[in-house]
Design a protein around this motif. Sequence first.
Motif, PDB file in Angstrom:
ATOM      1  N   THR A  89       0.823  -1.199   0.000  1.00 53.33           N
ATOM      2  CA  THR A  89       0.000   0.000   0.000  1.00 53.33           C
ATOM      3  C   THR A  89       0.864   1.259   0.000  1.00 53.33           C
ATOM      4  N   VAL A  90       1.888   1.266   0.853  1.00 52.58           N
ATOM      5  CA  VAL A  90       2.793   2.414   0.923  1.00 52.58           C
ATOM      6  C   VAL A  90       3.555   2.567  -0.398  1.00 52.58           C
ATOM      7  N   TYR A  91       3.997   1.447  -0.949  1.00 49.71           N
ATOM      8  CA  TYR A  91       4.761   1.469  -2.195  1.00 49.71           C
ATOM      9  C   TYR A  91       3.920   2.047  -3.338  1.00 49.71           C
ATOM     10  N   ARG A  92       2.675   1.617  -3.430  1.00 53.35           N
ATOM     11  CA  ARG A  92       1.812   2.130  -4.493  1.00 53.35           C
ATOM     12  C   ARG A  92       1.582   3.625  -4.352  1.00 53.35           C
ATOM     13  N   ALA A  93       1.438   4.082  -3.124  1.00 50.72           N
ATOM     14  CA  ALA A  93       1.261   5.521  -2.894  1.00 50.72           C
ATOM     15  C   ALA A  93       2.516   6.288  -3.317  1.00 50.72           C
TER      16      ALA A  93
ATOM     17  N   LEU B 126       4.227  10.296  -4.982  1.00 53.06           N
ATOM     18  CA  LEU B 126       5.479  10.961  -4.610  1.00 53.06           C
ATOM     19  C   LEU B 126       6.514  10.891  -5.716  1.00 53.06           C
ATOM     20  N   LEU B 127       6.619   9.747  -6.381  1.00 52.04           N
ATOM     21  CA  LEU B 127       7.652   9.577  -7.405  1.00 52.04           C
ATOM     22  C   LEU B 127       7.590  10.659  -8.484  1.00 52.04           C
ATOM     23  N   PRO B 128       6.423  10.939  -9.081  1.00 50.26           N
ATOM     24  CA  PRO B 128       6.390  11.996 -10.103  1.00 50.26           C
ATOM     25  C   PRO B 128       6.769  13.373  -9.552  1.00 50.26           C
ATOM     26  N   ARG B 129       6.430  13.639  -8.294  1.00 42.43           N
ATOM     27  CA  ARG B 129       6.768  14.943  -7.707  1.00 42.43           C
ATOM     28  C   ARG B 129       8.270  15.101  -7.532  1.00 42.43           C
ATOM     29  N   VAL B 130       8.915  14.050  -6.999  1.00 36.84           N
ATOM     30  CA  VAL B 130      10.371  14.103  -6.825  1.00 36.84           C
ATOM     31  C   VAL B 130      11.054  14.219  -8.187  1.00 36.84           C
ATOM     32  N   ALA B 131      10.577  13.447  -9.156  1.00 35.72           N
ATOM     33  CA  ALA B 131      11.154  13.508 -10.497  1.00 35.72           C
ATOM     34  C   ALA B 131      11.008  14.899 -11.107  1.00 35.72           C
ATOM     35  N   GLY B 132       9.929  15.602 -10.743  1.00 32.01           N
ATOM     36  CA  GLY B 132       9.728  16.949 -11.248  1.00 32.01           C
ATOM     37  C   GLY B 132      10.824  17.902 -10.822  1.00 32.01           C
ATOM     38  N   VAL B 133      11.467  17.603  -9.706  1.00 34.09           N
ATOM     39  CA  VAL B 133      12.553  18.439  -9.204  1.00 34.09           C
ATOM     40  C   VAL B 133      13.889  18.019  -9.792  1.00 34.09           C
TER      41      VAL B 133
END
Length: 233
Positions: A162-166, A171-178
């Motif tokens: 569940t945490v991994y899917r979230a 979170l992954l796209p947001r971090v990648a945006g930076v």
Amino acid sequence: MKTESFRASLDKQPHEVATMFDGVARRYDLTNTVLTGGQDRYWRWATRRALALRPGERVLDLAAGTGVSTTEFAKSGAWCVAVDFSQGMLAQGRFRGVPMVAADGMALPFADNVFDAVTINYGLRNIVDPDVALREMLRVTKPGGRLVVAEFSTPTFEPYRTVYRAFVTKLLPRVAGVVSSNPDAYEYLAESIQAWPDQPELAERIAGAGWSQVRWRNLSGGAVALHRGYKLG
């Protein structure tokens, strides 16, 4: 300068996927390290161990990107060639000093039965027809040779899943945006991971392509899985 952002669709047309990876090439390795908290290095080491390479063997590293994985595998003393269909990724890794070939995983420019081992790391998911690619990898592998597929997978522990899917979806796209030079590509990454088969289903597909004795090992609680198979002959 920041590359114009572009993402492929989930029908994974080769020209779209290649263009997308051209756009992430400049900061690809850094982005991977940031997004995985440095676990990408451990995963490469574990893949090299799974390949069980010996000096003098010939190894095909498919979807090799900038060749960072190829360099890791070459530490074994094997002769390793990096293959990718993104010219931008290969150009970014030219400094690594390993042989590099631009090619489509569904139509490899190699003769039958030439490699002792073949591996594809986080790239099978990006090929429009993975089953064709798996058969191509089988074709170029010597009888008795082996395959290792490293790919994002399904965590085995429900709370962690569940945490991994979230993390993957939010979170992954947001971090990648930076960090990334093509942040939209990581929205594709998140969606493609969610749509990818789990460990048993992928094992069935690998076996269905003609590989034998297919087994897998989970890394990082199943967030990544290493599938291994052999070509009998």
